[in-house]
Scaffold this motif. Structure first.
Motif, PDB file in Angstrom:
ATOM      1  N   ARG A  57      32.489  54.592 106.275  1.00 47.46           N
ATOM      2  CA  ARG A  57      32.473  55.942 106.003  1.00 47.46           C
ATOM      3  C   ARG A  57      33.838  56.697 105.980  1.00 47.46           C
ATOM      4  N   VAL A  58      34.880  56.316 106.701  1.00 47.41           N
ATOM      5  CA  VAL A  58      36.281  56.801 106.588  1.00 47.41           C
ATOM      6  C   VAL A  58      36.703  56.411 105.117  1.00 47.41           C
ATOM      7  N   GLU A  59      36.434  54.980 104.690  1.00 50.86           N
ATOM      8  CA  GLU A  59      37.174  54.859 103.679  1.00 50.86           C
ATOM      9  C   GLU A  59      36.545  55.607 102.288  1.00 50.86           C
ATOM     10  N   LEU A  60      35.055  55.770 102.468  1.00 53.29           N
ATOM     11  CA  LEU A  60      34.408  56.444 101.296  1.00 53.29           C
ATOM     12  C   LEU A  60      34.926  58.114 101.256  1.00 53.29           C
ATOM     13  N   ARG A  61      35.267  58.579 102.554  1.00 52.15           N
ATOM     14  CA  ARG A  61      35.608  59.825 102.612  1.00 52.15           C
ATOM     15  C   ARG A  61      37.024  60.043 102.020  1.00 52.15           C
ATOM     16  N   ASP A  62      37.924  59.011 102.265  1.00 53.91           N
ATOM     17  CA  ASP A  62      39.179  58.907 101.623  1.00 53.91           C
ATOM     18  C   ASP A  62      39.182  58.737 100.129  1.00 53.91           C
ATOM     19  N   ASN A  63      38.233  57.897  99.767  1.00 51.47           N
ATOM     20  CA  ASN A  63      38.020  57.756  98.166  1.00 51.47           C
ATOM     21  C   ASN A  63      37.755  58.913  97.470  1.00 51.47           C
ATOM     22  N   LYS A  64      36.759  59.765  98.270  1.00 49.45           N
ATOM     23  CA  LYS A  64      36.377  60.918  97.625  1.00 49.45           C
ATOM     24  C   LYS A  64      37.332  61.970  97.488  1.00 49.45           C
ATOM     25  N   ILE A  65      38.307  62.195  98.319  1.00 50.50           N
ATOM     26  CA  ILE A  65      39.473  62.929  98.461  1.00 50.50           C
ATOM     27  C   ILE A  65      40.358  62.736  97.509  1.00 50.50           C
ATOM     28  N   ASP A  66      40.480  61.343  97.195  1.00 51.04           N
ATOM     29  CA  ASP A  66      41.316  61.022  96.171  1.00 51.04           C
ATOM     30  C   ASP A  66      40.920  61.301  94.793  1.00 51.04           C
ATOM     31  N   THR A  67      39.553  61.111  94.658  1.00 51.20           N
ATOM     32  CA  THR A  67      38.908  61.599  93.452  1.00 51.20           C
ATOM     33  C   THR A  67      39.028  62.812  92.974  1.00 51.20           C
ATOM     34  N   ILE A  71      40.683  64.612  89.843  1.00 52.14           N
ATOM     35  CA  ILE A  71      40.071  65.330  88.816  1.00 52.14           C
ATOM     36  C   ILE A  71      40.722  66.890  88.459  1.00 52.14           C
ATOM     37  N   VAL A  72      41.183  67.257  89.815  1.00 47.75           N
ATOM     38  CA  VAL A  72      41.975  68.547  89.781  1.00 47.75           C
ATOM     39  C   VAL A  72      43.295  68.534  88.947  1.00 47.75           C
ATOM     40  N   GLY A  73      44.020  67.363  89.292  1.00 49.03           N
ATOM     41  CA  GLY A  73      45.179  67.016  88.457  1.00 49.03           C
ATOM     42  C   GLY A  73      45.090  67.067  87.057  1.00 49.03           C
ATOM     43  N   MET A  74      44.006  66.081  86.509  1.00 54.20           N
ATOM     44  CA  MET A  74      43.467  66.104  85.292  1.00 54.20           C
ATOM     45  C   MET A  74      43.391  67.425  84.608  1.00 54.20           C
ATOM     46  N   SER A  75      42.518  68.110  85.293  1.00 58.09           N
ATOM     47  CA  SER A  75      42.017  69.523  84.915  1.00 58.09           C
ATOM     48  C   SER A  75      43.361  70.330  84.373  1.00 58.09           C
ATOM     49  N   ILE A  76      44.062  70.282  85.369  1.00 56.43           N
ATOM     50  CA  ILE A  76      45.431  71.121  85.213  1.00 56.43           C
ATOM     51  C   ILE A  76      46.283  70.545  83.884  1.00 56.43           C
ATOM     52  N   ILE A  77      46.300  69.453  83.840  1.00 59.06           N
ATOM     53  CA  ILE A  77      47.183  68.718  82.800  1.00 59.06           C
ATOM     54  C   ILE A  77      46.272  69.126  81.330  1.00 59.06           C
ATOM     55  N   GLN A  78      44.918  68.877  81.463  1.00 60.37           N
ATOM     56  CA  GLN A  78      44.252  69.176  80.122  1.00 60.37           C
ATOM     57  C   GLN A  78      44.189  70.683  79.837  1.00 60.37           C
ATOM     58  N   THR A  79      44.153  71.511  80.872  1.00 59.10           N
ATOM     59  CA  THR A  79      44.504  72.971  80.384  1.00 59.10           C
ATOM     60  C   THR A  79      45.791  73.147  79.837  1.00 59.10           C
ATOM     61  N   ALA A  80      46.878  72.850  80.566  1.00 61.43           N
ATOM     62  CA  ALA A  80      48.199  72.825  80.047  1.00 61.43           C
ATOM     63  C   ALA A  80      48.499  72.387  78.628  1.00 61.43           C
ATOM     64  N   THR A  81      47.749  71.255  78.511  1.00 57.12           N
ATOM     65  CA  THR A  81      47.992  70.483  76.822  1.00 57.12           C
ATOM     66  C   THR A  81      47.129  71.420  75.914  1.00 57.12           C
ATOM     67  N   LEU A  82      46.005  72.119  76.285  1.00 56.29           N
ATOM     68  CA  LEU A  82      45.287  72.993  75.520  1.00 56.29           C
ATOM     69  C   LEU A  82      46.019  74.272  75.130  1.00 56.29           C
ATOM     70  N   ILE A  83      46.640  74.866  76.131  1.00 58.34           N
ATOM     71  CA  ILE A  83      47.431  76.116  75.959  1.00 58.34           C
ATOM     72  C   ILE A  83      48.398  75.664  75.280  1.00 58.34           C
ATOM     73  N   ALA A  84      49.358  74.683  75.206  1.00 55.64           N
ATOM     74  CA  ALA A  84      50.365  74.162  74.570  1.00 55.64           C
ATOM     75  C   ALA A  84      50.063  74.062  73.016  1.00 55.64           C
ATOM     76  N   GLY A  85      48.829  73.423  72.849  1.00 52.55           N
ATOM     77  CA  GLY A  85      48.220  73.216  71.424  1.00 52.55           C
ATOM     78  C   GLY A  85      47.817  74.562  70.914  1.00 52.55           C
TER      79      GLY A  85
END
Length: 97
Positions: A57-67, A71-85
């Motif tokens: 359960r602890v390992e699954l919780r940690d993996n969920k947090i990492d995921t 997702i948040v990091g990639m969303s920020i990068i995708q938004t920045a790339t879209l704005i730059a484009g």
């Protein structure tokens, strides 16, 4: 069908006699103990399973947090790339004086 030692002894005593029944009962008991001793490291208890469940359960919780972080990091990068484009497209379309 479960037979207690006394019941088994009585059955064996009727067929083989007291000394033979006792010897056979001791042999069966030692064999069972030997087999159990061989397997006790492989067998798991409810407590072992509870510890494993907690660890999973602890390992699954940690993996969920990492995921979620990824997702948040990639969303920020995708938004920045879209704005730059979009900025690049707007600058390309605007006529230069």
């Amino acid at each position: 069908m479960q037979v207690s030692q006394i019941e088994l002894y009585n059955i064996l005593q009727k067929k083989f006699g007291a000394s033979e029944a006792e010897s056979l009962l001791k042999f069966v008991e030692s064999e069972v103990n030997d087999k159990f001793s061989e397997q006790k490291d492989v067998l798991s208890t409810k407590q072992d399973l509870a510890k494993l469940e907690t660890a999973l359960r602890v390992e699954l919780r940690d993996n969920k947090i990492d995921t979620i972080k990824w997702i948040v990091g990639m969303s920020i990068i995708q938004t920045a790339t879209l704005i730059a484009g979009l900025i690049a497209i707007v600058k390309f379309i605007q006529p230069t004086p």
